[in-house]
Design a protein around this motif. Sequence first.
Motif, mmCIF file in Angstrom:
data_model
loop_
_atom_site.group_PDB
_atom_site.id
_atom_site.type_symbol
_atom_site.label_atom_id
_atom_site.label_comp_id
_atom_site.label_asym_id
_atom_site.label_seq_id
_atom_site.Cartn_x
_atom_site.Cartn_y
_atom_site.Cartn_z
ATOM 1 N N GLN A 157 0.834 -1.192 0.000
ATOM 2 C CA GLN A 157 0.000 0.000 0.000
ATOM 3 C C GLN A 157 0.872 1.246 0.000
ATOM 4 O OE1 GLN A 157 -2.949 -0.097 3.160
ATOM 5 N NE2 GLN A 157 -4.438 -0.448 1.552
ATOM 6 N N MET A 158 0.480 2.205 -0.847
ATOM 7 C CA MET A 158 1.213 3.459 -0.943
ATOM 8 C C MET A 158 0.213 4.608 -0.976
ATOM 9 S SD MET A 158 4.430 2.604 -3.366
ATOM 10 C CE MET A 158 5.571 3.481 -2.341
ATOM 11 N N ILE A 159 0.645 5.730 -0.434
ATOM 12 C CA ILE A 159 -0.185 6.931 -0.428
ATOM 13 C C ILE A 159 0.243 7.816 -1.588
ATOM 14 C CG2 ILE A 159 -0.787 9.017 0.856
ATOM 15 C CD1 ILE A 159 -0.376 7.329 3.425
ATOM 16 N N LEU A 160 -0.717 8.137 -2.452
ATOM 17 C CA LEU A 160 -0.478 9.012 -3.602
ATOM 18 C C LEU A 160 -0.856 10.429 -3.190
ATOM 19 C CD1 LEU A 160 0.159 9.255 -6.695
ATOM 20 C CD2 LEU A 160 -2.294 8.985 -7.061
ATOM 21 N N PHE A 161 0.077 11.359 -3.358
ATOM 22 C CA PHE A 161 -0.209 12.757 -3.048
ATOM 23 C C PHE A 161 0.434 13.643 -4.095
ATOM 24 C CE2 PHE A 161 3.672 11.735 -0.783
ATOM 25 C CZ PHE A 161 4.480 12.855 -0.933
ATOM 26 N N LYS A 162 0.005 14.908 -4.099
ATOM 27 C CA LYS A 162 0.555 15.824 -5.099
ATOM 28 C C LYS A 162 1.214 17.013 -4.423
ATOM 29 C CE LYS A 162 -3.453 18.670 -6.039
ATOM 30 N NZ LYS A 162 -4.289 19.285 -7.016
ATOM 31 N N MET A 163 2.202 17.531 -5.122
ATOM 32 C CA MET A 163 2.914 18.750 -4.729
ATOM 33 C C MET A 163 3.245 19.474 -6.022
ATOM 34 S SD MET A 163 3.871 18.646 -1.258
ATOM 35 C CE MET A 163 5.488 19.330 -1.099
ATOM 36 N N ASN A 164 2.733 20.680 -6.207
ATOM 37 C CA ASN A 164 3.033 21.478 -7.406
ATOM 38 C C ASN A 164 2.738 20.734 -8.699
ATOM 39 O OD1 ASN A 164 3.951 23.763 -6.000
ATOM 40 N ND2 ASN A 164 5.931 22.787 -5.676
ATOM 41 N N GLN A 165 1.570 20.150 -8.805
ATOM 42 C CA GLN A 165 1.121 19.430 -10.007
ATOM 43 C C GLN A 165 1.907 18.152 -10.288
ATOM 44 O OE1 GLN A 165 -1.683 20.774 -11.155
ATOM 45 N NE2 GLN A 165 -1.323 22.387 -9.667
ATOM 46 N N GLN A 166 2.806 17.750 -9.407
ATOM 47 C CA GLN A 166 3.585 16.519 -9.560
ATOM 48 C C GLN A 166 3.066 15.502 -8.554
ATOM 49 O OE1 GLN A 166 6.170 15.456 -11.675
ATOM 50 N NE2 GLN A 166 5.845 13.535 -10.599
ATOM 51 N N CYS A 167 2.993 14.240 -8.959
ATOM 52 C CA CYS A 167 2.510 13.178 -8.076
ATOM 53 C C CYS A 167 3.675 12.450 -7.415
ATOM 54 C CB CYS A 167 1.667 12.178 -8.860
ATOM 55 S SG CYS A 167 0.114 12.880 -9.422
ATOM 56 N N TYR A 168 3.449 12.065 -6.174
ATOM 57 C CA TYR A 168 4.443 11.327 -5.394
ATOM 58 C C TYR A 168 3.763 10.177 -4.684
ATOM 59 C CZ TYR A 168 7.385 15.432 -6.026
ATOM 60 O OH TYR A 168 8.111 16.457 -6.579
ATOM 61 N N ILE B 103 4.385 7.439 -1.316
ATOM 62 C CA ILE B 103 5.161 7.114 -0.128
ATOM 63 C C ILE B 103 4.527 5.871 0.482
ATOM 64 C CG2 ILE B 103 3.848 8.569 1.472
ATOM 65 C CD1 ILE B 103 6.641 9.399 2.639
ATOM 66 N N SER B 104 5.350 4.998 1.013
ATOM 67 C CA SER B 104 4.850 3.750 1.581
ATOM 68 C C SER B 104 3.902 4.034 2.736
ATOM 69 C CB SER B 104 6.018 2.894 2.068
ATOM 70 O OG SER B 104 5.531 1.768 2.759
ATOM 71 N N ALA B 105 2.746 3.400 2.723
ATOM 72 C CA ALA B 105 1.771 3.567 3.802
ATOM 73 C C ALA B 105 2.297 2.972 5.109
ATOM 74 C CB ALA B 105 0.440 2.931 3.415
ATOM 75 N N ASP B 106 3.269 2.071 5.040
ATOM 76 C CA ASP B 106 3.855 1.500 6.258
ATOM 77 C C ASP B 106 4.519 2.563 7.121
ATOM 78 O OD1 ASP B 106 3.056 -0.980 5.395
ATOM 79 O OD2 ASP B 106 5.034 -1.567 4.647
ATOM 80 N N MET B 107 5.010 3.620 6.494
ATOM 81 C CA MET B 107 5.711 4.678 7.221
ATOM 82 C C MET B 107 4.752 5.699 7.815
ATOM 83 S SD MET B 107 8.584 5.617 4.441
ATOM 84 C CE MET B 107 9.340 4.368 3.436
ATOM 85 N N VAL B 108 3.498 5.689 7.370
ATOM 86 C CA VAL B 108 2.543 6.724 7.746
ATOM 87 C C VAL B 108 1.554 6.167 8.770
ATOM 88 C CG1 VAL B 108 0.771 8.315 6.882
ATOM 89 C CG2 VAL B 108 2.768 7.789 5.479
ATOM 90 N N GLU B 109 1.488 6.828 9.915
ATOM 91 C CA GLU B 109 0.545 6.408 10.945
ATOM 92 C C GLU B 109 -0.859 6.935 10.656
ATOM 93 O OE1 GLU B 109 0.445 7.712 15.362
ATOM 94 O OE2 GLU B 109 1.520 5.797 15.241
ATOM 95 N N GLU B 110 -0.945 8.193 10.217
ATOM 96 C CA GLU B 110 -2.241 8.781 9.871
ATOM 97 C C GLU B 110 -2.032 10.011 9.006
ATOM 98 O OE1 GLU B 110 -4.503 10.837 13.064
ATOM 99 O OE2 GLU B 110 -2.752 10.442 14.331
ATOM 100 N N VAL B 111 -3.127 10.459 8.405
ATOM 101 C CA VAL B 111 -3.142 11.680 7.603
ATOM 102 C C VAL B 111 -4.103 12.638 8.298
ATOM 103 C CG1 VAL B 111 -3.684 12.697 5.359
ATOM 104 C CG2 VAL B 111 -2.736 10.383 5.480
ATOM 105 N N ILE B 112 -3.634 13.858 8.555
ATOM 106 C CA ILE B 112 -4.498 14.851 9.183
ATOM 107 C C ILE B 112 -4.566 16.096 8.313
ATOM 108 C CG2 ILE B 112 -4.013 14.014 11.522
ATOM 109 C CD1 ILE B 112 -2.206 16.494 11.904
ATOM 110 N N ASP B 113 -5.614 16.892 8.539
ATOM 111 C CA ASP B 113 -5.683 18.200 7.893
ATOM 112 C C ASP B 113 -4.649 19.102 8.545
ATOM 113 O OD1 ASP B 113 -7.756 17.389 6.260
ATOM 114 O OD2 ASP B 113 -9.319 18.139 7.601
#
Length: 131
Positions: free
Chosen positions: A2-13, A15-25
């Motif tokens: 599982q990986m988290i897809l996110f964008k920064m400046n119109q570019q997609c990245y 990151i492994s979901a294993d490294m992420v505990e949660e996503v917050i606003d």
Amino acid sequence: MQMILFKMNQQCYLISADMVEEVIDTIHMTPVPLAPRWVEGLINLRGTVMTVINLAELIQIPRPAFHRNILIMKQEEEKKGLLIEEVIEVLNIQPEDLQLKEDTEADYYSGIVSFPDKVANVIDVNHLIFE
């Protein structure tokens, strides 16, 4: 994986979901005087104070116009926030879809994944933020 897809400046990245505990606003951050440029500030998340790192500054890309999300990264008992523009979705990526990087000077890029409508850089910043 599982990986988290996110964008920064119109570019997609990705990151492994294993490294992420949660996503917050994004929440109010307290600036840290004399901190490196990539330290955005401190947040208090449910009684835990943690450092928030601006990913754009860390990997030296232009800052996005706004930041909608913070990825709460974990390594053992330590947690840090990673300020990003916006999470798009969580995806299941097959290992064969990951094209490993050629040697580059940027040690946080581990490869790319191609989609029908976009290409996403796979990043691994744990070794940079948990030093």
